[in-house]
Scaffold this motif. Structure first.
Motif, PDB file in Angstrom:
ATOM      1  N   TYR A  84      -1.726  -3.782   4.055  1.00  0.00           N
ATOM      2  CA  TYR A  84      -0.907  -2.573   3.954  1.00  0.00           C
ATOM      3  C   TYR A  84       0.574  -2.852   3.646  1.00  0.00           C
ATOM      4  CZ  TYR A  84       0.382   2.275   4.997  1.00  0.00           C
ATOM      5  OH  TYR A  84       0.844   3.567   4.928  1.00  0.00           O
ATOM      6  N   PRO A  85       1.215  -3.843   4.275  1.00  0.00           N
ATOM      7  CA  PRO A  85       2.624  -4.086   3.917  1.00  0.00           C
ATOM      8  C   PRO A  85       2.803  -4.448   2.435  1.00  0.00           C
ATOM      9  CG  PRO A  85       2.093  -5.174   5.975  1.00  0.00           C
ATOM     10  CD  PRO A  85       0.788  -4.676   5.399  1.00  0.00           C
ATOM     11  N   THR A  86       1.886  -5.250   1.904  1.00  0.00           N
ATOM     12  CA  THR A  86       1.959  -5.609   0.483  1.00  0.00           C
ATOM     13  C   THR A  86       1.816  -4.372  -0.383  1.00  0.00           C
ATOM     14  OG1 THR A  86       1.061  -7.792   0.959  1.00  0.00           O
ATOM     15  CG2 THR A  86       0.902  -7.015  -1.332  1.00  0.00           C
ATOM     16  N   PHE A  87       0.859  -3.513  -0.045  1.00  0.00           N
ATOM     17  CA  PHE A  87       0.662  -2.269  -0.790  1.00  0.00           C
ATOM     18  C   PHE A  87       1.942  -1.439  -0.809  1.00  0.00           C
ATOM     19  CE2 PHE A  87      -0.160   2.314  -0.142  1.00  0.00           C
ATOM     20  CZ  PHE A  87      -0.534   2.645  -1.433  1.00  0.00           C
ATOM     21  N   LEU A  88       2.540  -1.211   0.369  1.00  0.00           N
ATOM     22  CA  LEU A  88       3.747  -0.380   0.430  1.00  0.00           C
ATOM     23  C   LEU A  88       4.908  -1.007  -0.336  1.00  0.00           C
ATOM     24  CD1 LEU A  88       3.714   0.902   4.120  1.00  0.00           C
ATOM     25  CD2 LEU A  88       3.199   2.201   2.042  1.00  0.00           C
ATOM     26  N   PHE A  89       5.073  -2.318  -0.220  1.00  0.00           N
ATOM     27  CA  PHE A  89       6.131  -3.025  -0.939  1.00  0.00           C
ATOM     28  C   PHE A  89       5.982  -2.801  -2.442  1.00  0.00           C
ATOM     29  CE2 PHE A  89       7.320  -6.943  -3.206  1.00  0.00           C
ATOM     30  CZ  PHE A  89       8.665  -7.031  -2.873  1.00  0.00           C
ATOM     31  N   LEU A  90       4.775  -3.030  -2.948  1.00  0.00           N
ATOM     32  CA  LEU A  90       4.532  -2.870  -4.386  1.00  0.00           C
ATOM     33  C   LEU A  90       4.631  -1.409  -4.807  1.00  0.00           C
ATOM     34  CD1 LEU A  90       1.552  -5.374  -4.842  1.00  0.00           C
ATOM     35  CD2 LEU A  90       3.962  -5.726  -5.475  1.00  0.00           C
ATOM     36  N   LEU A  91       4.156  -0.505  -3.970  1.00  0.00           N
ATOM     37  CA  LEU A  91       4.224   0.925  -4.284  1.00  0.00           C
ATOM     38  C   LEU A  91       5.673   1.378  -4.451  1.00  0.00           C
ATOM     39  CD1 LEU A  91       2.792   3.741  -4.527  1.00  0.00           C
ATOM     40  CD2 LEU A  91       3.112   3.937  -2.042  1.00  0.00           C
ATOM     41  N   PHE A  92       6.526   1.014  -3.506  1.00  0.00           N
ATOM     42  CA  PHE A  92       7.906   1.490  -3.566  1.00  0.00           C
ATOM     43  C   PHE A  92       8.717   0.805  -4.662  1.00  0.00           C
ATOM     44  CE2 PHE A  92       7.190   3.123   0.840  1.00  0.00           C
ATOM     45  CZ  PHE A  92       7.408   4.446   0.526  1.00  0.00           C
ATOM     46  N   LEU A  93       8.590  -0.487  -4.816  1.00  0.00           N
ATOM     47  CA  LEU A  93       9.364  -1.148  -5.870  1.00  0.00           C
ATOM     48  C   LEU A  93       8.818  -0.810  -7.256  1.00  0.00           C
ATOM     49  CD1 LEU A  93      10.307  -4.633  -4.404  1.00  0.00           C
ATOM     50  CD2 LEU A  93      11.711  -2.594  -4.675  1.00  0.00           C
ATOM     51  N   GLY A  94       7.507  -0.840  -7.416  1.00  0.00           N
ATOM     52  CA  GLY A  94       6.925  -0.452  -8.700  1.00  0.00           C
ATOM     53  C   GLY A  94       7.218   1.001  -9.023  1.00  0.00           C
ATOM     54  N   GLY A  95       7.290   1.821  -7.977  1.00  0.00           N
ATOM     55  CA  GLY A  95       7.581   3.238  -8.163  1.00  0.00           C
ATOM     56  C   GLY A  95       8.979   3.508  -8.683  1.00  0.00           C
ATOM     57  N   LEU A 128      -0.279   7.031  -9.142  1.00  0.00           N
ATOM     58  CA  LEU A 128      -1.707   7.048  -9.489  1.00  0.00           C
ATOM     59  C   LEU A 128      -2.400   5.773  -9.029  1.00  0.00           C
ATOM     60  CD1 LEU A 128      -1.569   8.672 -13.039  1.00  0.00           C
ATOM     61  CD2 LEU A 128      -2.436   9.711 -10.923  1.00  0.00           C
ATOM     62  N   ALA A 129      -1.740   4.634  -9.206  1.00  0.00           N
ATOM     63  CA  ALA A 129      -2.305   3.368  -8.728  1.00  0.00           C
ATOM     64  C   ALA A 129      -2.459   3.400  -7.208  1.00  0.00           C
ATOM     65  CB  ALA A 129      -1.420   2.201  -9.156  1.00  0.00           C
ATOM     66  N   GLY A 130      -1.511   4.016  -6.526  1.00  0.00           N
ATOM     67  CA  GLY A 130      -1.597   4.158  -5.074  1.00  0.00           C
ATOM     68  C   GLY A 130      -2.772   5.022  -4.653  1.00  0.00           C
ATOM     69  N   VAL A 131      -3.044   6.068  -5.407  1.00  0.00           N
ATOM     70  CA  VAL A 131      -4.207   6.920  -5.113  1.00  0.00           C
ATOM     71  C   VAL A 131      -5.501   6.123  -5.308  1.00  0.00           C
ATOM     72  CG1 VAL A 131      -5.509   8.944  -5.905  1.00  0.00           C
ATOM     73  CG2 VAL A 131      -3.031   9.102  -5.581  1.00  0.00           C
ATOM     74  N   VAL A 132      -5.549   5.310  -6.352  1.00  0.00           N
ATOM     75  CA  VAL A 132      -6.732   4.451  -6.573  1.00  0.00           C
ATOM     76  C   VAL A 132      -6.915   3.522  -5.377  1.00  0.00           C
ATOM     77  CG1 VAL A 132      -7.686   2.578  -7.990  1.00  0.00           C
ATOM     78  CG2 VAL A 132      -6.662   4.589  -9.090  1.00  0.00           C
ATOM     79  N   PHE A 133      -5.823   2.931  -4.896  1.00  0.00           N
ATOM     80  CA  PHE A 133      -5.888   2.057  -3.727  1.00  0.00           C
ATOM     81  C   PHE A 133      -6.440   2.817  -2.521  1.00  0.00           C
ATOM     82  CE2 PHE A 133      -3.948   0.616   0.240  1.00  0.00           C
ATOM     83  CZ  PHE A 133      -4.372  -0.704   0.284  1.00  0.00           C
ATOM     84  N   ILE A 134      -5.901   3.995  -2.243  1.00  0.00           N
ATOM     85  CA  ILE A 134      -6.325   4.780  -1.078  1.00  0.00           C
ATOM     86  C   ILE A 134      -7.810   5.131  -1.174  1.00  0.00           C
ATOM     87  CG2 ILE A 134      -6.076   7.013   0.088  1.00  0.00           C
ATOM     88  CD1 ILE A 134      -3.053   6.822  -0.632  1.00  0.00           C
ATOM     89  N   LEU A 135      -8.223   5.639  -2.327  1.00  0.00           N
ATOM     90  CA  LEU A 135      -9.636   6.006  -2.491  1.00  0.00           C
ATOM     91  C   LEU A 135     -10.540   4.781  -2.350  1.00  0.00           C
ATOM     92  CD1 LEU A 135      -9.365   8.603  -5.391  1.00  0.00           C
ATOM     93  CD2 LEU A 135      -9.700   9.055  -2.945  1.00  0.00           C
ATOM     94  N   GLY A 136     -10.086   3.655  -2.898  1.00  0.00           N
ATOM     95  CA  GLY A 136     -10.854   2.426  -2.783  1.00  0.00           C
ATOM     96  C   GLY A 136     -10.979   1.969  -1.339  1.00  0.00           C
ATOM     97  N   LEU A 163       0.004  -1.882  -9.371  1.00  0.00           N
ATOM     98  CA  LEU A 163       1.299  -1.848  -8.685  1.00  0.00           C
ATOM     99  C   LEU A 163       2.064  -3.157  -8.878  1.00  0.00           C
ATOM    100  CD1 LEU A 163       0.232  -0.050  -5.397  1.00  0.00           C
ATOM    101  CD2 LEU A 163       1.675   0.879  -7.224  1.00  0.00           C
ATOM    102  N   LEU A 164       1.343  -4.258  -8.903  1.00  0.00           N
ATOM    103  CA  LEU A 164       1.984  -5.548  -9.151  1.00  0.00           C
ATOM    104  C   LEU A 164       2.616  -5.577 -10.542  1.00  0.00           C
ATOM    105  CD1 LEU A 164       2.605  -8.432  -8.246  1.00  0.00           C
ATOM    106  CD2 LEU A 164       0.342  -9.091  -9.091  1.00  0.00           C
TER     107      LEU A 164
END
Length: 157
Positions: free
Chosen positions: A86-97, A106-114, A143-144
């Motif tokens: 989860y920390p990696t996801f949030l880091f990439l979500l916010f900086l990539g965002g 959209l990539a974050g939604v894919v992550f959540i659904l997955g 996100l990366l």
């Protein structure tokens, strides 16, 4: 709103990079909030499984010498594994965002659904069924890419 990267008040001659927050970054914030709801939902599922399989606190994992213990551990692992990334996801979500807000949301939604698919597969008690949610990694890779693009743009400014 702008963020300034580099330099400090003490180092007035430093190169500064100003990065504006696009209006669409609101989608990123909403996806982050949705991911927090997902984490809470998973925690509730572990609590329900704890009751169902009679696993008392403070036991983190049940002994795996019973079918019920193994089944409870599937609930616990689904939640724990999600928390581990989860920390990696949030880091990439916010900086990539900051670079690509709609793409990152959209990539974050894919992550959540997955991750939901991953958990629901694990909840069956058969660990192989967790593989149903492996597509969450597509969201993380996207996100990366967005985060790398952001870093490259900062360097090239």
């Amino acid at each position: 709103m702008d963020f300034i990267f580099g330099g400090s008040a003490l180092n007035k001659g430093a190169n500064l990079v100003t990065v504006g927050i696009p209006r669409e970054f609101g989608y990123v914030v909403l996806v982050a909030a949705a991911s927090a709801i997902m984490i809470i939902w998973m925690g509730i599922q572990v609590g329900k499984a704890r009751k169902k399989f009679k696993i008392t606190y403070p036991t983190m994992y049940a002994p795996s010498d019973t079918k019920e213990g193994d089944h409870f551990n599937c609930y616990q692992r689904a939640h724990q594994n999600t928390l581990e990334g989860y920390p990696t996801f949030l880091f990439l979500l916010f900086l990539g965002g900051l670079e690509m807000p709609v793409f990152s949301a959209l990539a974050g939604v894919v992550f959540i659904l997955g991750r939901i698919s991953y958990a629901r597969g694990y909840y069956t008690g058969d660990p192989k069924n967790r593989l149903r949610g492996m597509y969450a990694m597509i969201g993380v890779l996207a996100l990366l890419i967005a985060t790398l693009k952001f870093g490259i743009r900062l360097i090239c400014m």
